[in-house]
Write an enzyme that holds these catalytic residues in place. Structure first.
Site, short mmCIF file in Angstrom:
data_model
loop_
_atom_site.label_atom_id
_atom_site.label_comp_id
_atom_site.label_asym_id
_atom_site.label_seq_id
_atom_site.Cartn_x
_atom_site.Cartn_y
_atom_site.Cartn_z
N CYS B 99 0.89 -1.17 0.00
CA CYS B 99 0.00 0.00 0.00
C CYS B 99 0.93 1.21 0.00
O CYS B 99 1.50 1.56 1.03
CB CYS B 99 -0.91 0.02 1.22
SG CYS B 99 -1.85 1.57 1.34
N CYS B 102 -0.31 4.23 2.32
CA CYS B 102 -0.39 4.14 3.78
C CYS B 102 -0.16 2.71 4.23
O CYS B 102 0.98 2.27 4.35
CB CYS B 102 -1.73 4.68 4.28
SG CYS B 102 -1.83 4.78 6.06
N SER B 103 -1.24 1.94 4.44
CA SER B 103 -1.09 0.64 5.08
C SER B 103 -2.28 -0.27 4.82
O SER B 103 -2.53 -1.17 5.61
CB SER B 103 -0.94 0.84 6.59
OG SER B 103 -2.05 1.60 7.06
N CYS B 104 -3.01 -0.04 3.73
CA CYS B 104 -4.21 -0.85 3.47
C CYS B 104 -3.82 -2.31 3.35
O CYS B 104 -2.89 -2.66 2.63
CB CYS B 104 -4.91 -0.36 2.21
SG CYS B 104 -5.56 1.32 2.42
#
Lengths: 97, 199
Positions: B99, B102-104
């Site tokens: 991602c 971000c951090s999906c």
């Protein structure tokens, strides 16, 4: 990349040269107590329709670059959640001092 | 290691929670319940989905068609979660999930994303130098194999369906699930060869 319109936003990290030579630090620790608590709070506020994932991201993505890079992951979340709760008038600044 | 949160951040969190509690918006019990249910999610779910797909063609088709429904079939609630896409590795193509923004991450079937998945280095390099990143995991793909890097987003999450290693013929679902690691489901590693698993 001298054209300011072509400089990606801080959070838009795909392929940026800044970290090209930085090894991936293989940290396998689960989130600490602070991180898990921020995470749980974010989920609860979403469940109660007080914020959305998109609002969380907007809050994270508007953190100035220097702080964005210095804060830990869940500190960025907390910063965004706090900003959102203040913006929406759910809490007042004086209550957080 | 990722540094601990600053003292002022800990204080800020508790001040925010106290203000929300005072208004009756959240309670300590609700926070504890959310955390407990988040703690229960683990990559064992994703591993079991892969193992079943290796054994059951009907489930494999479902997994590739609708990952969320395939997860529900494992007893995981996907209510409120974004769709789950599953990327099928082949002899010619390997998949890697990142991602960049971000951090999906498909948390319902993999648990909390690890720190490295959220790190600036992984987010930037996975798309620029995927083979270099894989090499840091000791993962070397056969020459000529294509790598497709897929960006998970807030609206669509991905996991990898790796290839079943040779030498696992006749294995049970439990045995197969045991060799499917979280890293294999993200695509930074491959399921261990049986010889290594048995060692």
């Amino acid at each position: 990349m001298s054209d300011p319109d072509r400089t990606p936003a801080t959070h838009d990290m795909g392929g940026v040269p800044r970290f090209r030579c930085t090894p991936v630090e293989r940290d396998e620790e689960p989130p600490d107590a602070f991180g898990k608590r921020v995470d749980a709070l974010r989920q609860l506020l979403a469940q109660k329709k007080l914020m959305t994932v998109d609002e969380l991201r907007r809050g994270i993505e508007s953190i100035p670059e220097e702080e964005y890079l210095a804060l830990t992951y869940y500190e960025r979340w907390l910063r965004s959640i706090t900003t959102l709760m203040l913006e929406k008038g759910v809490v007042q600044a004086e209550e957080l001092r | 290691m990722s540094p601990p949160a600053r003292r002022e951040s800990l204080a800020q969190l508790e001040a925010l929670i106290a203000a929300l509690k005072a208004k009756g918006i959240v309670s300590e019990e609700e926070l504890a319940a959310r955390q407990a249910s988040t703690d229960r999610a683990s990559p064992e779910t994703g591993a079991r989905m892969v193992a079943r797909a290796w054994l059951d063609p009907e489930y494999r088709a479902l997994l590739l068609r609708d990952g969320a429904q395939a997860a529900e079939r494992m007893g995981v609630s996907m209510a409120g979660a974004p769709p789950l896409g599953v990327l099928e590795d082949t002899a010619a193509r390997h998949h890697l999930v990142v991602c960049t923004l971000c951090s999906c991450y498909p948390r319902a079937v993999l648990g909390y994303p690890p720190h490295w998945y959220k790190s600036f280095a992984y987010r930037s390099r996975a798309v620029r130098d995927p083979r270099g990143v894989l090499a840091e995991w000791g993962t070397v793909l056969p020459e000529g194999m294509e790598i497709r890097v897929v960006d998970s987003t807030a609206d669509y999450r991905w996991m990898v369906l790796p290839m079943r290693p040779a030498g696992t013929e006749g294995w049970s679902e439990d045995q197969l699930a045991a060799i499917v690691t979280r890293d294999a489901l993200v695509g930074v590693a491959l399921p261990q060869q049986p010889a290594a698993a048995a060692a």
